[in-house]
Design a protein around this motif. Structure first.
Motif, short mmCIF file in Angstrom:
data_model
loop_
_atom_site.label_atom_id
_atom_site.label_comp_id
_atom_site.label_asym_id
_atom_site.label_seq_id
_atom_site.Cartn_x
_atom_site.Cartn_y
_atom_site.Cartn_z
N LEU A 54 1.11 -1.28 -0.24
CA LEU A 54 -0.22 0.65 -0.35
C LEU A 54 1.01 1.14 0.23
CD1 LEU A 54 -2.56 0.70 0.13
CD2 LEU A 54 -2.11 1.33 2.55
N PRO A 55 0.91 2.32 -0.96
CA PRO A 55 1.06 3.22 -1.16
C PRO A 55 1.42 4.68 0.20
CG PRO A 55 0.11 2.82 -3.10
CD PRO A 55 0.07 2.14 -1.96
N SER A 56 2.11 4.82 0.57
CA SER A 56 1.81 5.87 1.68
C SER A 56 0.90 7.34 1.62
CB SER A 56 3.12 6.22 2.55
OG SER A 56 2.50 7.22 3.47
N GLY A 57 0.01 7.63 1.77
CA GLY A 57 -0.21 9.45 1.77
C GLY A 57 -1.82 8.86 0.30
N PHE A 58 -2.63 9.61 0.69
CA PHE A 58 -3.76 9.83 -0.26
C PHE A 58 -2.87 9.79 -1.74
CE2 PHE A 58 -7.21 11.61 -2.58
CZ PHE A 58 -7.88 11.03 -2.59
N TRP A 71 -15.24 6.74 -2.02
CA TRP A 71 -15.71 6.72 -0.69
C TRP A 71 -13.67 6.90 -0.25
CZ3 TRP A 71 -20.06 4.05 1.53
CH2 TRP A 71 -20.79 3.64 -0.58
N LEU A 72 -14.20 8.14 0.11
CA LEU A 72 -13.07 8.62 0.85
C LEU A 72 -12.75 8.62 2.53
CD1 LEU A 72 -12.95 11.84 -0.25
CD2 LEU A 72 -12.19 10.11 -0.94
N ALA A 73 -11.75 7.79 2.71
CA ALA A 73 -12.03 7.92 4.91
C ALA A 73 -12.03 9.11 5.24
CB ALA A 73 -10.45 7.06 4.76
N ARG A 74 -11.14 10.15 4.47
CA ARG A 74 -11.15 11.48 5.64
C ARG A 74 -11.45 12.87 3.80
NH1 ARG A 74 -4.49 11.13 6.17
NH2 ARG A 74 -5.19 12.25 4.11
N ALA A 117 -21.92 9.50 -14.21
CA ALA A 117 -22.85 9.85 -13.15
C ALA A 117 -22.16 9.30 -11.59
CB ALA A 117 -23.94 9.26 -13.44
N MET A 118 -22.13 9.44 -10.87
CA MET A 118 -21.13 9.94 -9.48
C MET A 118 -21.71 10.56 -8.36
SD MET A 118 -17.57 11.51 -9.36
CE MET A 118 -17.96 13.21 -9.09
N SER A 119 -21.27 9.48 -7.04
CA SER A 119 -21.39 9.33 -5.66
C SER A 119 -20.09 9.24 -4.91
CB SER A 119 -22.08 8.91 -4.87
OG SER A 119 -23.64 8.82 -5.72
N VAL A 120 -19.44 10.69 -4.21
CA VAL A 120 -18.88 10.82 -3.23
C VAL A 120 -18.93 10.72 -1.64
CG1 VAL A 120 -16.31 12.11 -2.08
CG2 VAL A 120 -17.43 11.74 -4.69
N VAL A 121 -18.43 9.89 -1.19
CA VAL A 121 -19.13 9.83 0.56
C VAL A 121 -17.94 9.20 1.85
CG1 VAL A 121 -20.03 8.23 1.52
CG2 VAL A 121 -20.81 7.77 -0.75
N GLN A 122 -17.99 9.93 2.29
CA GLN A 122 -16.82 9.54 3.15
C GLN A 122 -17.34 8.48 4.49
OE1 GLN A 122 -17.01 13.02 6.69
NE2 GLN A 122 -15.51 11.25 7.84
N ALA A 123 -16.62 7.76 4.80
CA ALA A 123 -16.80 6.00 5.98
C ALA A 123 -15.82 5.49 5.77
CB ALA A 123 -16.95 5.41 4.31
N PRO A 156 -7.39 0.31 8.52
CA PRO A 156 -7.71 1.60 9.08
C PRO A 156 -6.51 2.22 8.10
CG PRO A 156 -6.71 -0.35 9.99
CD PRO A 156 -7.39 -0.97 9.42
N ASP A 157 -5.69 1.54 7.16
CA ASP A 157 -4.60 2.39 6.16
C ASP A 157 -5.00 2.56 4.58
OD1 ASP A 157 -2.84 2.58 8.40
OD2 ASP A 157 -2.07 0.04 7.22
#
Length: 127
Positions: free
Chosen positions: A45-49, A80-83, A104-110, A115-116
């Motif tokens: 997993l790369p580091s950072g968003f 889906w965004l963690a932050r 067509a799109m939805s963006v959700v914080q979840a 956790p990474d």
């Protein structure tokens, strides 16, 4: 395959580079892409968003290519965004891959499963 952005009268305009709806006509195939994380081929997993977001879109591009498609075949995304604070950078990175193509799109914080993980995207493509 032909897609057309639908802009319904009487509702708010899009607040970004997407369409409220996409109509697909003449479709012969549908591709449903499962939630895709920023994992590299070796499962690291790369580091950072930013690095994870680029990896997500690289992974989606590879999935589309394996089905004989490309980013212009995408019709719908759920991101889906963690932050929540990552949404603007996420949009900038997404458009590097989609260009002028609208979906067509939805963006959700979840809270994502691991956790990474900072971003996950699922998609529907048409051809």
């Amino acid at each position: 395959m032909l897609t057309k952005a639908i802009r319904p009268p009487g509702i708010y305009p899009p607040i970004g580079p997407y369409a409220q709806a996409i109509e697909a006509t003449g479709t012969a195939r549908l591709l449903f892409i499962s939630g895709t994380m920023g994992l590299a081929p070796d499962s690291s997993l790369p580091s950072g968003f930013e690095a994870q977001a680029h990896r997500v879109w690289t992974n989606i591009g590879a999935t589309l290519a394996a089905a004989g498609m490309d980013f212009t075949n995408l019709a719908q995304l759920t991101i889906w965004l963690a932050r929540r604070d990552d949404w603007r950078l996420g949009a900038e990175i997404r458009q590097q891959y989609l260009g002028d193509h609208q979906v067509a799109m939805s963006v959700v914080q979840a809270g994502l499963v691991h956790p990474d993980w900072l971003i996950e995207v699922d998609a529907i493509a048409v051809a």
